[in-house]
Write a protein that holds these residues in place. Structure first.
Motif, short mmCIF file in Angstrom:
data_model
loop_
_atom_site.label_atom_id
_atom_site.label_comp_id
_atom_site.label_asym_id
_atom_site.label_seq_id
_atom_site.Cartn_x
_atom_site.Cartn_y
_atom_site.Cartn_z
N UNK A 185 39.98 31.01 45.27
CA UNK A 185 39.74 30.09 44.15
C UNK A 185 39.89 30.80 42.82
N UNK A 186 39.46 32.09 42.75
CA UNK A 186 39.61 32.85 41.51
C UNK A 186 41.07 33.09 41.21
N UNK A 187 41.83 33.47 42.25
CA UNK A 187 43.27 33.70 42.07
C UNK A 187 43.95 32.43 41.61
N UNK A 188 43.53 31.30 42.21
CA UNK A 188 44.14 30.03 41.86
C UNK A 188 43.87 29.65 40.41
N UNK A 190 47.49 35.55 30.91
CA UNK A 190 46.39 35.71 29.96
C UNK A 190 45.64 37.01 30.23
N UNK A 191 45.37 37.30 31.54
CA UNK A 191 44.70 38.55 31.90
C UNK A 191 45.56 39.75 31.51
N UNK A 192 46.86 39.60 31.70
CA UNK A 192 47.78 40.68 31.35
C UNK A 192 47.73 40.97 29.85
N UNK A 243 56.27 41.13 38.16
CA UNK A 243 57.67 40.77 38.39
C UNK A 243 57.99 40.75 39.89
N UNK A 244 58.58 39.65 40.32
CA UNK A 244 59.01 39.49 41.73
C UNK A 244 57.89 39.76 42.72
N UNK A 245 56.68 39.32 42.41
CA UNK A 245 55.54 39.48 43.33
C UNK A 245 54.80 38.16 43.43
N UNK A 246 54.03 38.02 44.51
CA UNK A 246 53.20 36.82 44.68
C UNK A 246 52.08 36.83 43.67
N UNK A 247 51.45 35.67 43.49
CA UNK A 247 50.35 35.57 42.53
C UNK A 247 49.19 36.47 42.94
N UNK A 248 48.93 36.55 44.25
CA UNK A 248 47.85 37.42 44.73
C UNK A 248 48.15 38.88 44.44
#
Length: 474
Positions: free
Chosen positions: A41-44, A50-52, A150-155
């Protein structure tokens, strides 16, 4: 993804430590943390960009501090060199006055000056080298931050940014430690000249020393305010105007438990637990449908959640707390108490005496303060950890019962007999009626927030409905 320490899945998240965790981590290292929620849920919900941006901002801020230190120390070296020359010039002037004997003293004092300054310059140079190393590390983090999403999943992006964030935390601790580090102080070279020089000149032959070369250190200001530090202060610094607060009832769900209600909580996964007056513990879905009665023996009184799979329930007659596993529906531990217990907010640290005409049934602990309702005394009290009263609220209350604390520290209380829901400001000086009988709620009894949200549920005294509410500040 698995926990490095326990080789278990990372499916929980501790907002207090900004850390993904497994079940073992939560039970051992985060047992007293609040707001534990699922990692998914946090990842979602997390906005990676924004964190970046926030992490990059902190990196730039720390680089700025280190640049300031390098500039300051470099300037300090130049100033020290000039002052060192000044010291030597003063020594030469004195030498002319005291003739031959001064030659010996000048040489001795110059040597001492050079030795001391070389030591201080070496320390300053080494310190600059150390800072340069930290700067390079931060620059590498900054470069890596640009590619981690870059080129990675959201997790993977979330974990990558999180890992860099932890490294930035380490740099923050390093910079915070510099506050007490002697090496950050301004170093100056001065000559501590002996007092009555004219008298000394008359006794030149017996003079053994002209003075002492000392190091003068001056504190410099390091502006270390960052978003990482500000995060822990946001809630305490923010002040909400309760006049702009509104509570909207989104839906009113019939549950028809048909029994007086003692307590209610929202679980991390959105489901709801309602405890009846006869001690039965009901599990409801997030939309208010009765799923089952949990098979927990005894006359339950109050309930709280420990982690995603575990709840704790107090038992008045048994003078005990039972730890219950939601997955296998078993009591895993029974904690016997020396006296009757009405509520559980965590491990007992101390006992305090407070004013109340009725049993302490509904209370909340927040920011080292305890807020509780006194239904018979028709009041709400706020005390500190020693029991000293901070404020009380008695204005037109009829029977205050369930209460909770919003993210700004305001107290929301159910005034059951007047069919009202009232918000009391954090300082206890202001109040506002959020809901009244005209809004369709009768005998509101309990209230609870969903985890990390400004919405939640209200339950009435007779267990006939659940009302889903939403708080807004506008």
């Amino acid at each position: 993804m698995e926990c490095d320490k326990h080789n278990q899945p990372l499916h929980l998240y501790c907002p207090s430590h900004l850390m993904p965790s497994c079940d073992v981590c939560i039970s051992t290292s985060h047992s007293k943390c609040t707001g534990i929620t699922s990692l998914a849920s946090v990842v979602e919900k997390t906005k990676i960009e924004k964190s970046k941006v926030t992490v990059e901002k902190d990196i730039n801020h720390f680089l700025s501090i280190l640049d300031q230190l390098v500039t300051s120390k470099s300037k300090n070296i130049k100033t020290g060199e000039n002052h060192c020359i000044g010291v030597k010039k003063s020594i030469n002037e004195i030498r002319k006055e005291i003739n031959k004997h001064l030659d010996h003293l000048e040489e001795k004092l110059c040597q001492e000056t050079d030795i001391i300054w070389n030591q201080e310059r070496s320390k300053a140079t080494d310190f600059i080298s150390e800072i340069e190393g930290k700067r390079e590390n931060l620059k590498e983090m900054k470069e890596h931050l640009q590619t981690v999403t870059t080129n990675t999943s959201k997790l993977q992006s979330f974990l990558g940014v999180h890992k860099i964030e932890q490294q930035v935390h380490q740099c923050q601790r390093y910079i915070e430690d510099l506050e007490d580090d002697e090496r950050t102080k301004e170093v100056d070279i001065k000559m501590k000249r002996n007092g009555e020089m004219e008298n000394i000149l008359s006794k030149l032959v017996s003079l053994e020393s002209l003075g002492e070369v000392i190091v003068d250190k001056t504190e410099i200001n390091l502006n270390r305010e960052t978003s990482l530090r500000r995060k822990a202060q946001v809630k305490s610094q923010e002040q909400s105007n309760i006049n702009n607060m509104t509570m909207n009832i989104e839906t009113k769900i019939k549950i028809n438990i048909g029994k007086y209600i003692r307590d209610m909580i929202c679980l991390i996964d959105g489901r709801v637990i309602v405890v009846e007056w006869d001690g039965k513990v009901n599990l409801l879905s997030s939309d208010g449908k009765l799923q089952k009665q949990l098979p927990i023996p005894g006359d339950a009184y109050s309930v709280t959640q420990i982690n995603e799979d575990t709840i704790a329930i107090t038992y008045l007659s048994e003078k005990a707390i039972k730890i219950f596993n939601m997955d296998n529906e078993t009591v895993t531990k029974v904690i016997k108490l020396g006296k009757a217990c009405f509520d559980l907010e965590g491990n007992t640290l101390k006992s305090i005496q407070v004013q109340s005409e009725s049993y302490l049934i509904y209370l909340s602990y927040c920011d080292k303060r305890v807020i509780y309702s006194d239904s018979e005394g028709k009041a709400v009290y706020c005390v500190d950890e020693s029991g000293k009263q901070i404020w009380d609220y008695k204005h037109e209350l009829t029977r205050p019962e369930g209460l909770c604390i919003d993210t700004y520290g305001n107290t929301i209380v159910m005034d059951s007999n007047s069919h009202r829901i009232i918000v009391i400001s954090k300082d206890g000086q202001d109040s506002k009626v959020l809901i009244s009988k005209e809004d369709g709620l009768e005998y509101p009894k309990c209230i609870c927030f969903k985890h990390n949200e400004s919405s939640g549920f209200i339950c009435d005294y007779n267990g006939t409905y659940l009302a889903k509410f939403n708080l807004s500040f506008g």
